[in-house]
Design a protein around this motif. Sequence first.
Motif, mmCIF file in Angstrom:
data_model
loop_
_atom_site.group_PDB
_atom_site.id
_atom_site.type_symbol
_atom_site.label_atom_id
_atom_site.label_comp_id
_atom_site.label_asym_id
_atom_site.label_seq_id
_atom_site.Cartn_x
_atom_site.Cartn_y
_atom_site.Cartn_z
ATOM 1 N N VAL A 163 -3.451 2.004 -2.686
ATOM 2 C CA VAL A 163 -4.705 2.661 -2.335
ATOM 3 C C VAL A 163 -4.490 4.166 -2.339
ATOM 4 C CG1 VAL A 163 -6.514 2.876 -0.598
ATOM 5 C CG2 VAL A 163 -5.350 0.676 -0.926
ATOM 6 N N PHE A 164 -5.391 4.887 -3.006
ATOM 7 C CA PHE A 164 -5.232 6.316 -3.212
ATOM 8 C C PHE A 164 -6.468 7.086 -2.755
ATOM 9 C CE2 PHE A 164 -2.832 4.135 -6.497
ATOM 10 C CZ PHE A 164 -1.620 4.782 -6.487
ATOM 11 N N GLU A 165 -6.252 8.328 -2.383
ATOM 12 C CA GLU A 165 -7.372 9.264 -2.362
ATOM 13 C C GLU A 165 -7.895 9.337 -3.795
ATOM 14 O OE1 GLU A 165 -7.119 10.345 1.723
ATOM 15 O OE2 GLU A 165 -8.670 10.692 0.199
ATOM 16 N N LYS A 166 -9.183 9.497 -3.948
ATOM 17 C CA LYS A 166 -9.767 9.382 -5.286
ATOM 18 C C LYS A 166 -9.178 10.383 -6.269
ATOM 19 C CE LYS A 166 -14.068 8.028 -7.407
ATOM 20 N NZ LYS A 166 -15.450 7.581 -7.145
ATOM 21 N N GLU A 167 -8.866 11.587 -5.811
ATOM 22 C CA GLU A 167 -8.322 12.596 -6.727
ATOM 23 C C GLU A 167 -6.868 12.309 -7.103
ATOM 24 O OE1 GLU A 167 -8.059 14.241 -2.490
ATOM 25 O OE2 GLU A 167 -9.497 13.118 -3.723
ATOM 26 N N GLU A 168 -6.182 11.480 -6.321
ATOM 27 C CA GLU A 168 -4.788 11.154 -6.615
ATOM 28 C C GLU A 168 -4.642 9.966 -7.555
ATOM 29 O OE1 GLU A 168 -2.110 12.884 -5.812
ATOM 30 O OE2 GLU A 168 -3.500 14.357 -5.007
ATOM 31 N N ASP A 207 -9.210 3.071 -4.854
ATOM 32 C CA ASP A 207 -9.449 4.199 -3.968
ATOM 33 C C ASP A 207 -9.842 3.636 -2.609
ATOM 34 O OD1 ASP A 207 -12.110 3.427 -4.191
ATOM 35 O OD2 ASP A 207 -12.820 5.339 -4.981
ATOM 36 N N LYS A 208 -9.999 4.514 -1.641
ATOM 37 C CA LYS A 208 -10.244 4.036 -0.269
ATOM 38 C C LYS A 208 -11.567 3.307 -0.146
ATOM 39 C CE LYS A 208 -7.238 7.211 2.241
ATOM 40 N NZ LYS A 208 -7.155 8.242 3.299
ATOM 41 N N GLY A 209 -12.561 3.700 -0.940
ATOM 42 C CA GLY A 209 -13.833 3.000 -0.917
ATOM 43 C C GLY A 209 -13.699 1.562 -1.358
ATOM 44 N N LEU A 211 0.837 -1.181 0.000
ATOM 45 C CA LEU A 211 0.000 0.000 0.000
ATOM 46 C C LEU A 211 0.878 1.238 0.000
ATOM 47 C CD1 LEU A 211 -2.708 -1.030 2.612
ATOM 48 C CD2 LEU A 211 -2.741 -1.299 0.132
ATOM 49 N N PRO A 212 0.376 2.356 -0.572
ATOM 50 C CA PRO A 212 1.203 3.545 -0.716
ATOM 51 C C PRO A 212 1.314 4.337 0.564
ATOM 52 C CG PRO A 212 -0.985 4.001 -1.465
ATOM 53 C CD PRO A 212 -0.966 2.556 -1.056
ATOM 54 N N VAL A 257 -7.917 -1.104 -12.328
ATOM 55 C CA VAL A 257 -8.366 0.135 -11.703
ATOM 56 C C VAL A 257 -9.772 -0.074 -11.147
ATOM 57 C CG1 VAL A 257 -8.764 2.599 -12.032
ATOM 58 C CG2 VAL A 257 -6.982 1.431 -13.367
ATOM 59 N N VAL A 258 -9.918 0.062 -9.834
ATOM 60 C CA VAL A 258 -11.200 -0.214 -9.183
ATOM 61 C C VAL A 258 -11.488 0.893 -8.174
ATOM 62 C CG1 VAL A 258 -12.590 -1.915 -7.952
ATOM 63 C CG2 VAL A 258 -10.684 -2.687 -9.388
#
Length: 318
Positions: free
Chosen positions: A77-82, A311-313, A17-18, A272-273
């Motif tokens: 795992v990213f923040e959605k905007e990242e 993303d986190k979701g 994980l990042p 990508v999910v």
Amino acid sequence: MIQTPFRSLTNPTQVLLPPSSSSSSSSCPSSLRFSSTLFSFRGFSLSSVTPKHKSPLLSPLKSSMAESQKSNAVVEVFEKEELPVSLAKCVADVSNKFTTERGAFTVCLSGGSLISYLRKLLEPPYVDSLEWSKWHVFWVDERVVPKTHEDSNYKLAYDGLLSKVPIPPGNVYAINDALSAEGAAEDYETCLRQLVKNGVIASSSVTGFPKFDLMLLGMGPDGHVASLFPGHPLLKENKKWVTFIKDSPKPPPERITFTFPVINSSAYTALVVTGAGKSDAVHSALRGSQNSPKLPAAMVSPEGELKWFLDKGAASKL
């Protein structure tokens, strides 16, 4: 020096994980040294990592075609905007690697929300620096509808990406939408075979199937990838390169799709999910019991390198 876009793993059971969103990070490092906090759970482990520095180019990680799909996977795992920022960096790195090494870049697109996550490619520095003229664009799957139809993956990609960059029209390989589903699948496979013969598409020395440089996949809430759905007989197709489906559980019912031997022969694969609605399928694909039926997403096991962009979701149940 061109950096390998996906980092090879020394421990094949690690899923990485990042850094937290407050840390700066490069999206697709070739290899990293880590400060890590290790969290173990069934069968493999998660590391929360902070990159220290990049090391020289590493060759793509090789694996057997056996279904040990976690053996060469990296999960971030990213923040959605990242997420679009990191995905664009990865695509650009793979593009630069192959256009330099062999003068062409073969990329396979999917439908759904994937195209919207490629939007950063339309911004500096990528829009002006990528060698778009050397791109060759294919579709992992396509709905058998006219190219102008709202359900067309071609239309989605054309409107959101292809119409905005100078890829030669002759390098964009859409299906023949005048044919039946079976005819379109056969025609597309014939096209791929000719391009392999001509050297545009590489051939896997491991499987003999076409070896695309980059496979960009999405995943449905049911865990399907391409047009390969849970429990469908096409999951077992191992001879054809491209096949067809007339009873898709998701409309429209008629589609063509790459088979798993083609998907799993790729050099690099990005899955990508996003969204909490897909968290159950992500959990099942990455943490599912070996005794339970595998979701199609869990069957993505490329001979090259695989990276999950969540993303986190989507990652909320890992």
